[in-house]
Motif scaffolding. Structure first.
Motif, PDB file in Angstrom:
ATOM      1  N   UNK A   1      -3.903  14.923 -12.627  1.00  0.00           N
ATOM      2  CA  UNK A   1      -5.188  15.576 -12.850  1.00  0.00           C
ATOM      3  C   UNK A   1      -5.828  15.228 -14.191  1.00  0.00           C
ATOM      4  N   UNK A   2      -5.118  14.602 -15.080  1.00  0.00           N
ATOM      5  CA  UNK A   2      -5.678  14.313 -16.402  1.00  0.00           C
ATOM      6  C   UNK A   2      -6.516  13.031 -16.380  1.00  0.00           C
ATOM      7  N   UNK A   3      -7.163  12.792 -17.506  1.00  0.00           N
ATOM      8  CA  UNK A   3      -7.945  11.578 -17.664  1.00  0.00           C
ATOM      9  C   UNK A   3      -7.038  10.356 -17.586  1.00  0.00           C
ATOM     10  N   UNK A   4      -5.853  10.452 -18.180  1.00  0.00           N
ATOM     11  CA  UNK A   4      -4.892   9.342 -18.144  1.00  0.00           C
ATOM     12  C   UNK A   4      -4.441   9.063 -16.706  1.00  0.00           C
ATOM     13  N   UNK A   5      -4.257  10.126 -15.939  1.00  0.00           N
ATOM     14  CA  UNK A   5      -3.864   9.957 -14.532  1.00  0.00           C
ATOM     15  C   UNK A   5      -4.960   9.232 -13.758  1.00  0.00           C
ATOM     16  N   UNK A   6      -6.215   9.556 -14.064  1.00  0.00           N
ATOM     17  CA  UNK A   6      -7.338   8.874 -13.403  1.00  0.00           C
ATOM     18  C   UNK A   6      -7.348   7.390 -13.747  1.00  0.00           C
ATOM     19  N   UNK A   7      -7.053   7.053 -14.990  1.00  0.00           N
ATOM     20  CA  UNK A   7      -7.017   5.644 -15.399  1.00  0.00           C
ATOM     21  C   UNK A   7      -5.875   4.911 -14.707  1.00  0.00           C
TER      22      UNK A   7
ATOM     23  N   UNK B   1       0.832  -1.199   0.000  1.00  0.00           N
ATOM     24  CA  UNK B   1       0.000   0.000   0.000  1.00  0.00           C
ATOM     25  C   UNK B   1       0.869   1.251   0.000  1.00  0.00           C
ATOM     26  N   UNK B   2       1.894   1.275   0.854  1.00  0.00           N
ATOM     27  CA  UNK B   2       2.791   2.432   0.914  1.00  0.00           C
ATOM     28  C   UNK B   2       3.553   2.623  -0.393  1.00  0.00           C
ATOM     29  N   UNK B   3       3.995   1.530  -1.022  1.00  0.00           N
ATOM     30  CA  UNK B   3       4.687   1.630  -2.309  1.00  0.00           C
ATOM     31  C   UNK B   3       3.755   2.194  -3.380  1.00  0.00           C
ATOM     32  N   UNK B   4       2.518   1.761  -3.379  1.00  0.00           N
ATOM     33  CA  UNK B   4       1.553   2.237  -4.375  1.00  0.00           C
ATOM     34  C   UNK B   4       1.259   3.712  -4.178  1.00  0.00           C
ATOM     35  N   UNK B   5       1.059   4.131  -2.951  1.00  0.00           N
ATOM     36  CA  UNK B   5       0.791   5.546  -2.670  1.00  0.00           C
ATOM     37  C   UNK B   5       2.004   6.394  -3.030  1.00  0.00           C
ATOM     38  N   UNK B   6       3.211   5.894  -2.709  1.00  0.00           N
ATOM     39  CA  UNK B   6       4.435   6.631  -3.054  1.00  0.00           C
ATOM     40  C   UNK B   6       4.586   6.761  -4.568  1.00  0.00           C
ATOM     41  N   UNK B   7       4.249   5.714  -5.303  1.00  0.00           N
ATOM     42  CA  UNK B   7       4.327   5.772  -6.765  1.00  0.00           C
ATOM     43  C   UNK B   7       3.327   6.792  -7.308  1.00  0.00           C
ATOM     44  N   UNK B   8       2.150   6.871  -6.707  1.00  0.00           N
ATOM     45  CA  UNK B   8       1.160   7.852  -7.142  1.00  0.00           C
ATOM     46  C   UNK B   8       1.620   9.273  -6.821  1.00  0.00           C
ATOM     47  N   UNK B   9       2.144   9.468  -5.632  1.00  0.00           N
ATOM     48  CA  UNK B   9       2.618  10.793  -5.218  1.00  0.00           C
ATOM     49  C   UNK B   9       3.812  11.258  -6.051  1.00  0.00           C
ATOM     50  N   UNK B  10       4.602  10.327  -6.559  1.00  0.00           N
ATOM     51  CA  UNK B  10       5.777  10.675  -7.362  1.00  0.00           C
ATOM     52  C   UNK B  10       5.395  11.135  -8.769  1.00  0.00           C
TER      53      UNK B  10
ATOM     54  N   UNK C   1      -5.421  10.914  -3.968  1.00  0.00           N
ATOM     55  CA  UNK C   1      -6.330  11.942  -4.447  1.00  0.00           C
ATOM     56  C   UNK C   1      -5.892  12.461  -5.810  1.00  0.00           C
ATOM     57  N   UNK C   2      -6.872  12.934  -6.544  1.00  0.00           N
ATOM     58  CA  UNK C   2      -6.606  13.568  -7.834  1.00  0.00           C
ATOM     59  C   UNK C   2      -6.412  15.057  -7.608  1.00  0.00           C
ATOM     60  N   UNK C   3      -5.499  15.641  -8.336  1.00  0.00           N
ATOM     61  CA  UNK C   3      -5.293  17.084  -8.273  1.00  0.00           C
ATOM     62  C   UNK C   3      -6.115  17.710  -9.384  1.00  0.00           C
ATOM     63  N   UNK C   4      -7.302  18.205  -9.034  1.00  0.00           N
ATOM     64  CA  UNK C   4      -8.164  18.837 -10.035  1.00  0.00           C
ATOM     65  C   UNK C   4      -7.839  20.318 -10.108  1.00  0.00           C
ATOM     66  N   UNK C   5      -7.867  20.836 -11.329  1.00  0.00           N
ATOM     67  CA  UNK C   5      -7.692  22.273 -11.504  1.00  0.00           C
ATOM     68  C   UNK C   5      -8.990  22.952 -11.084  1.00  0.00           C
TER      69      UNK C   5
END
Length: 182
Positions: free
Chosen positions: A62-68, A48-57, A169-173
């Motif tokens: 914020x894009x559609x691709x990021x959501x996927x 879980x921590x590795x996955x969150x760290x990969x997302x934070x990196x 979390x997603x960074x929405x504009x």
């Protein structure tokens, strides 16, 4: 120690051969439950921590691709969490069915005794009745213990999935800022 094995052997003889199958099934089920519990308490936190760290990196969150990509990461964590829970649930469902099979085979023995010696021999019928009831009881006890464990594991996996969704979390504009740019 020898007395324990002798008691188990006597109990198995009293319940019939189906009781051995039920015992093996319950043993496998609890090995899988133990494996899932160890995964949840030990290895899941690291993944879980590795996955969150990969997302934070990621620079783009914020894009559609990021959501996927986020959904794929959450799905991987969820799949690892669920692991063998469907197999455990199938084994839970099999326990009472095997108990029912033990009931049927025990009753067949009762009817065989009745056909050979008549209905007056209660001692002969008693062994068949015990072969009918003991596997049923063993199947139900195994199923009940497995239901509690599989329900707990399912609840833990859903809760952990929600936690990781909240952490990633997603960074929405802001809407107003995007309208001003247009």
């Amino acid at each position: 120690m020898f007395e324990i094995f002798e008691a188990i052997r006597d109990f198995t003889e009293t319940g019939g051969q189906v009781l051995l199958v039920i015992g093996l099934l319950i043993f496998i089920m609890w090995l899988l439950i133990l494996e899932r519990a160890l995964y949840v308490f030990i290895w899941h936190k690291q993944f879980k921590n590795q996955t969150i760290a990969a997302w934070e990196a990621r620079s783009d969150r914020s894009s559609w691709f990021a959501e996927q990509i986020r959904q794929a990461m959450i799905s991987r964590v969820s799949l690892k969490l669920k692991g063998s829970i469907p197999v455990i649930q199938a084994l839970v469902a099999l326990c009472p069915l095997l108990g029912l099979m033990g009931t049927v085979t025990g009753m067949i023995e009762v009817f065989d005794v009745m056909a050979i010696s008549g209905s007056g021999n209660a001692r002969s019928m008693a062994s068949g009745v015990s072969k009918a009831t003991i596997p049923t009881m063993a199947g139900m006890v195994g199923a009940l213990s497995g239901v509690f464990a599989s329900t707990w594991l399912t609840r833990i996996s859903k809760t952990e999935k929600m936690h990781i969704e909240d952490a990633m979390t997603l960074d929405h504009e802001p809407v107003a800022a995007s309208r001003q740019q247009a």
